[in-house]
Motif scaffolding. Structure first.
Motif, PDB file in Angstrom:
ATOM      1  N   HIS A 113       0.858  -1.187   0.000  1.00  0.00           N
ATOM      2  CA  HIS A 113       0.000   0.000   0.000  1.00  0.00           C
ATOM      3  C   HIS A 113       0.896   1.241   0.000  1.00  0.00           C
ATOM      4  O   HIS A 113       1.827   1.334   0.805  1.00  0.00           O
ATOM      5  CB  HIS A 113      -0.904  -0.006   1.232  1.00  0.00           C
ATOM      6  N   ASP A 153       0.693   4.130   1.157  1.00  0.00           N
ATOM      7  CA  ASP A 153       0.731   4.954   2.365  1.00  0.00           C
ATOM      8  C   ASP A 153       1.301   4.217   3.583  1.00  0.00           C
ATOM      9  O   ASP A 153       1.359   4.784   4.672  1.00  0.00           O
ATOM     10  CB  ASP A 153      -0.680   5.460   2.711  1.00  0.00           C
ATOM     11  N   GLN A 154       1.706   2.974   3.415  1.00  0.00           N
ATOM     12  CA  GLN A 154       2.144   2.198   4.583  1.00  0.00           C
ATOM     13  C   GLN A 154       3.659   2.015   4.672  1.00  0.00           C
ATOM     14  O   GLN A 154       4.146   1.372   5.601  1.00  0.00           O
ATOM     15  CB  GLN A 154       1.442   0.836   4.605  1.00  0.00           C
ATOM     16  N   ASP A 155       4.390   2.586   3.736  1.00  0.00           N
ATOM     17  CA  ASP A 155       5.852   2.629   3.840  1.00  0.00           C
ATOM     18  C   ASP A 155       6.461   1.246   4.069  1.00  0.00           C
ATOM     19  O   ASP A 155       7.320   1.048   4.928  1.00  0.00           O
ATOM     20  CB  ASP A 155       6.262   3.583   4.965  1.00  0.00           C
ATOM     21  N   ASP A 183       3.711   4.306  12.004  1.00  0.00           N
ATOM     22  CA  ASP A 183       2.516   4.982  12.513  1.00  0.00           C
ATOM     23  C   ASP A 183       1.552   3.973  13.128  1.00  0.00           C
ATOM     24  O   ASP A 183       1.145   3.008  12.480  1.00  0.00           O
ATOM     25  CB  ASP A 183       1.822   5.738  11.369  1.00  0.00           C
ATOM     26  N   ASN A 225      -1.207   1.517  11.424  1.00  0.00           N
ATOM     27  CA  ASN A 225      -1.538   2.242  10.194  1.00  0.00           C
ATOM     28  C   ASN A 225      -0.447   2.176   9.132  1.00  0.00           C
ATOM     29  O   ASN A 225      -0.739   2.206   7.936  1.00  0.00           O
ATOM     30  CB  ASN A 225      -1.828   3.714  10.519  1.00  0.00           C
ATOM     31  N   ALA A 226       0.810   2.139   9.541  1.00  0.00           N
ATOM     32  CA  ALA A 226       1.931   2.134   8.605  1.00  0.00           C
ATOM     33  C   ALA A 226       3.175   1.680   9.358  1.00  0.00           C
ATOM     34  O   ALA A 226       3.130   1.417  10.568  1.00  0.00           O
ATOM     35  CB  ALA A 226       2.141   3.518   7.998  1.00  0.00           C
TER      36      ALA A 226
END
Length: 300
Positions: free
Chosen positions: A142, A144-146, A225, A221-222
């Motif tokens: 994804h 945004d999930q680095d 994060d 979240n990531a």
């Protein structure tokens, strides 16, 4: 070639020693490509193949799972497909979940819409030494999930729900923390969303290990994060233990875990046997001591 169980788009050869073929085979939601099939009465073997699972048997198909370079045995009497990697671990894609992983064995149960996966090399991690020679085998793609990642030697994919259940997950490293899921299980939904963890444990940070938070509710979240809440044991000078609940736990801009909580007067919390306290409390993963901002009074 077509029968009630399977369809072949390719070529067949019938010889005294048996029947062989090559091409694309379709059976239920499965799709297999190989240049050498060996056909038995109610089974198919292939030394090298590519295997896909689709969300539908017909009409508009969407790929739910794909792996390559596997040895295949599909048995129509037991309604089971067995696939073993020819290269140690096979690269696996889950497009709807936006995850990839590396596994070496797959068991597909045709009638249950279930796929079991195992990896012999993704074994347990020594928690005491953090010794981890093989690394992660699940990776989020994804954007945004680095590249959030973790290790799971055993997993199950629900084709209908498009949900990956990862077992034996000892911990996930997020920012400076290690997050230990309850029952060592993570569930990945569509678009790489990890189901909220309950009764989890957080160690922050994973180098100093100053703080251990338990009974935690965690949203990962990531890779750097997460948002959580949970309980920390406060040990005073006499080794008495008291519980502090942190309602907001989150890495700051430097990816250092911080936690905020409030201690109310009716809790009768004491900083030490001589001092009562009520007010705000903060935790910084890089510091051993907590930070208090409130009111205190002498016990008398």
């Amino acid at each position: 070639f077509e029968d009630d169980d399977a369809t072949l788009h390719g070529r067949l050869a019938l010889r005294p020693e048996g029947m062989t073929g090559e091409g694309l085979m379709y059976f239920g939601k499965g799709e297999m490509l190989s240049y050498t099939y060996k056909y038995l009465y109610d089974a198919i073997n292939a030394d090298t193949s590519e295997f896909k699972l689709n969300t539908l048997e017909s009409e508009v198909k969407e790929m739910a799972f794909k792996t390559e370079n596997v040895n295949a045995h599909v048995d129509f009497s037991t309604r089971k497909g067995e696939f073993k990697s020819n290269s140690g671990e096979s690269f696996v894609q889950f497009p709807d979940n936006q995850y990839i992983c590396y596994m070496d064995q797959f068991n597909w149960y045709m009638d249950n819409d279930d796929l079991e996966m195992e990896s012999a090399s993704a074994g347990d991690i020594n928690i005491d030494t953090d010794l981890d020679l093989t690394g992660s085998n699940f990776f989020s793609i994804h954007p945004d999930q680095d590249s959030l990642n973790f290790k799971s030697p055993k997993a199950r994919f629900d084709i209908k729900k498009k949900r990956i259940t990862c077992d034996k997950v000892q911990f996930v490293t997020v920012a400076d923390a290690q997050i230990f899921p309850d029952s060592n299980r993570l569930i990945i939904k569509k678009k790489a969303r990890i189901k909220t963890l309950k009764n989890a444990k957080i160690i922050a940070n994973y180098i100093t290990k100053y703080h251990q938070i338990y009974d935690a509710k965690v949203d990962i979240n990531a890779r750097r994060d997460y948002v959580a809440s949970g309980t920390l044991d406060y040990i005073d000078e006499n080794e008495n233990s008291q519980q502090i609940y942190f309602s907001y736990i989150h890495p700051d801009t430097s990816y250092t875990t911080t936690a905020k909580g409030t201690i109310k007067e009716d809790v009768e919390f004491t900083l030490s046997p001589q001092f009562e306290y009520e007010g705000d409390v903060q935790m910084y993963a890089s510091l051993k001591n907590l930070s208090f901002d409130g009111r205190t009074r002498i016990v008398h």
